[in-house]
Design a protein around this motif. Sequence first.
Motif, PDB file in Angstrom:
ATOM      1  N   SER A   1      61.605  69.514  51.875  1.00  0.00           N
ATOM      2  CA  SER A   1      62.731  69.556  51.306  1.00  0.00           C
ATOM      3  C   SER A   1      63.365  68.339  50.984  1.00  0.00           C
ATOM      4  O   SER A   1      63.424  67.331  51.930  1.00  0.00           O
ATOM      5  N   ASP A   2      63.245  67.524  49.826  1.00  0.00           N
ATOM      6  CA  ASP A   2      63.834  66.535  49.391  1.00  0.00           C
ATOM      7  C   ASP A   2      65.176  66.284  49.692  1.00  0.00           C
ATOM      8  O   ASP A   2      65.519  65.214  50.116  1.00  0.00           O
ATOM      9  N   ALA A   3      65.735  67.138  49.602  1.00  0.00           N
ATOM     10  CA  ALA A   3      67.460  66.883  49.880  1.00  0.00           C
ATOM     11  C   ALA A   3      67.543  66.873  51.365  1.00  0.00           C
ATOM     12  O   ALA A   3      68.523  65.676  51.701  1.00  0.00           O
ATOM     13  N   LEU A   4      66.863  67.247  52.315  1.00  0.00           N
ATOM     14  CA  LEU A   4      67.130  67.065  53.668  1.00  0.00           C
ATOM     15  C   LEU A   4      66.653  65.837  54.128  1.00  0.00           C
ATOM     16  O   LEU A   4      67.207  65.080  55.081  1.00  0.00           O
ATOM     17  N   GLU A   5      65.494  65.505  53.585  1.00  0.00           N
ATOM     18  CA  GLU A   5      65.011  64.090  53.721  1.00  0.00           C
ATOM     19  C   GLU A   5      66.095  63.027  53.314  1.00  0.00           C
ATOM     20  O   GLU A   5      66.067  61.950  53.926  1.00  0.00           O
ATOM     21  N   LEU A   6      66.548  63.052  52.003  1.00  0.00           N
ATOM     22  CA  LEU A   6      67.470  62.127  51.634  1.00  0.00           C
ATOM     23  C   LEU A   6      68.673  62.230  52.493  1.00  0.00           C
ATOM     24  O   LEU A   6      69.263  61.137  52.802  1.00  0.00           O
ATOM     25  N   THR A   7      69.314  63.368  53.021  1.00  0.00           N
ATOM     26  CA  THR A   7      70.419  63.423  53.991  1.00  0.00           C
ATOM     27  C   THR A   7      69.879  62.403  55.360  1.00  0.00           C
ATOM     28  O   THR A   7      70.877  61.800  55.758  1.00  0.00           O
ATOM     29  N   GLU A   8      68.835  62.797  55.570  1.00  0.00           N
ATOM     30  CA  GLU A   8      68.450  62.099  57.117  1.00  0.00           C
ATOM     31  C   GLU A   8      68.493  60.548  56.712  1.00  0.00           C
ATOM     32  O   GLU A   8      68.732  59.862  57.786  1.00  0.00           O
ATOM     33  N   ARG A   9      67.811  60.087  55.719  1.00  0.00           N
ATOM     34  CA  ARG A   9      67.722  58.679  55.120  1.00  0.00           C
ATOM     35  C   ARG A   9      69.105  58.233  55.273  1.00  0.00           C
ATOM     36  O   ARG A   9      69.479  57.161  55.845  1.00  0.00           O
ATOM     37  N   ALA A  10      70.110  58.780  54.680  1.00  0.00           N
ATOM     38  CA  ALA A  10      71.499  58.499  54.377  1.00  0.00           C
ATOM     39  C   ALA A  10      72.249  58.366  55.946  1.00  0.00           C
ATOM     40  O   ALA A  10      73.083  57.178  56.341  1.00  0.00           O
ATOM     41  N   ARG A  11      71.954  59.364  56.728  1.00  0.00           N
ATOM     42  CA  ARG A  11      72.677  59.296  57.891  1.00  0.00           C
ATOM     43  C   ARG A  11      71.936  58.068  58.896  1.00  0.00           C
ATOM     44  O   ARG A  11      72.639  57.403  59.476  1.00  0.00           O
ATOM     45  N   ALA A  12      70.617  57.785  58.809  1.00  0.00           N
ATOM     46  CA  ALA A  12      69.998  56.878  59.602  1.00  0.00           C
ATOM     47  C   ALA A  12      70.479  55.580  59.046  1.00  0.00           C
ATOM     48  O   ALA A  12      70.789  54.472  59.828  1.00  0.00           O
ATOM     49  N   THR A  13      70.780  55.253  57.688  1.00  0.00           N
ATOM     50  CA  THR A  13      71.257  54.058  57.117  1.00  0.00           C
ATOM     51  C   THR A  13      72.761  53.864  57.698  1.00  0.00           C
ATOM     52  O   THR A  13      73.200  52.549  58.132  1.00  0.00           O
ATOM     53  N   THR A  14      73.537  54.836  57.926  1.00  0.00           N
ATOM     54  CA  THR A  14      74.860  54.672  58.225  1.00  0.00           C
ATOM     55  C   THR A  14      75.132  54.217  59.801  1.00  0.00           C
ATOM     56  O   THR A  14      75.645  53.489  60.502  1.00  0.00           O
ATOM     57  N   VAL A  15      73.897  54.811  60.712  1.00  0.00           N
ATOM     58  CA  VAL A  15      73.690  54.275  62.052  1.00  0.00           C
ATOM     59  C   VAL A  15      73.546  53.043  62.187  1.00  0.00           C
ATOM     60  O   VAL A  15      73.910  52.225  62.859  1.00  0.00           O
ATOM     61  N   GLU A  16      72.299  52.806  61.350  1.00  0.00           N
ATOM     62  CA  GLU A  16      72.131  51.131  61.184  1.00  0.00           C
ATOM     63  C   GLU A  16      73.013  50.225  60.797  1.00  0.00           C
ATOM     64  O   GLU A  16      73.222  49.190  61.630  1.00  0.00           O
ATOM     65  N   VAL A  17      73.795  50.445  60.123  1.00  0.00           N
ATOM     66  CA  VAL A  17      75.093  49.431  59.705  1.00  0.00           C
ATOM     67  C   VAL A  17      76.170  49.444  60.612  1.00  0.00           C
ATOM     68  O   VAL A  17      76.587  48.548  61.233  1.00  0.00           O
ATOM     69  N   LEU A  18      76.333  50.751  61.220  1.00  0.00           N
ATOM     70  CA  LEU A  18      77.542  50.514  62.525  1.00  0.00           C
ATOM     71  C   LEU A  18      76.815  49.741  63.855  1.00  0.00           C
ATOM     72  O   LEU A  18      77.527  49.309  64.154  1.00  0.00           O
TER      73      LEU A  18
END
Length: 368
Positions: free
Chosen positions: A167-184
């Motif tokens: 699922s491309d949508a779920l993979e993109l969501t996971e990457r976005a969440r991972a980026t948010t965690v990295e930034v914080l």
Amino acid sequence: MVDIDAAGGAASAGILAGALEHPTGHAGDAEGNCTDCGQPVEGKFCSNCGQPTHVHRSLLHLGEEMLHGVLHFDARIWRTLPLLAFNPGRLTREWVQGRRTRYVSPLAMFLFTVFLMFFVISFSGGLEPNVNTTMTPAERAELTTQLEAARLELAEAREAAQGAPGSDALELTERARATTVEVLESRLGVADPAAKRTDGLAPGSWQAQVHDAVASGDLKVNMGNGALNEKIKKKLLNPDLAIYKIQQTAYKFSFLLIPISIPFVALLFLWRRGFTLYDHGVFVLYSLTAMSILMMVISFLGPLWVGFAIAGAMAFTFGIPVHLFAQLKGAYGLSWFSAAWRTLFLLLFCVFAFSLFLVAIIALGLTG
């Protein structure tokens, strides 16, 4: 559209080529006619074009000319550097008055030392900014809460992605969440040094801090133009590239310090006759050369020992005013009082001129 960087590089190369003197070499016996212009010659040099009348065509002599050219340049360097350091007023005055064969020209000296300075600073790490973000306890507590929530969302996104492979949508969501965690994590300084970021930047590094500040919106760019803002933000998302572009732009357009500085020096002598813009130009070139050498020495020795760093800071703080005072007094034949008040104003002008140059370089580097 003209490439700004290419134009700056071409201008610097042209000025450098015109500023560097050709090695004089040694001429042999006269050969009757000049091999260049064809005029009759009687001595070791053609009186019409100046070319040596004895022309060598051996590889050995090519090496001899190269060695002589370097040694000839070095001989003038060792006559120029002591005066530049300890008696800059005399050096400036003698060049203006026409006693030039014993010294390196101010323009060649400036361009060479600027090139060497950027070379030394780039290898010493002096161009890498030290980005430190400070926050209040309340801000840290709020970010900690956001980090905990972001980690929970990341765990849920990963579970959902694993439950629906492909699922491309779920993979993109996971990457976005991972980026948010990295930034914080980067902003709080709790990132695992061994962990890998999706953008390839080292966790906790200044590059990661700048990238995260731009990505999160903490670092805002407002140049009055939406397209320009986006262009600058795109450059800042890759901080290493941004620093490299600014460094290259600063080197290519370093000659702009000359026309920027000359009017400020001329303002100090508006009511005094006998001084021309050329005189002020020579003053500016030798002064900028001295500052470049000082910066180069500080950048090279500072990281080696804290004592060198302290001595460099003292030299930068007190040495520059003393050097400007000595150069003004000697070059223009001023009294102590006249040189003192002009030094004070010149220091203020230096800050203003360098600020103009810095703003222009950063703008060109990030938008070019």
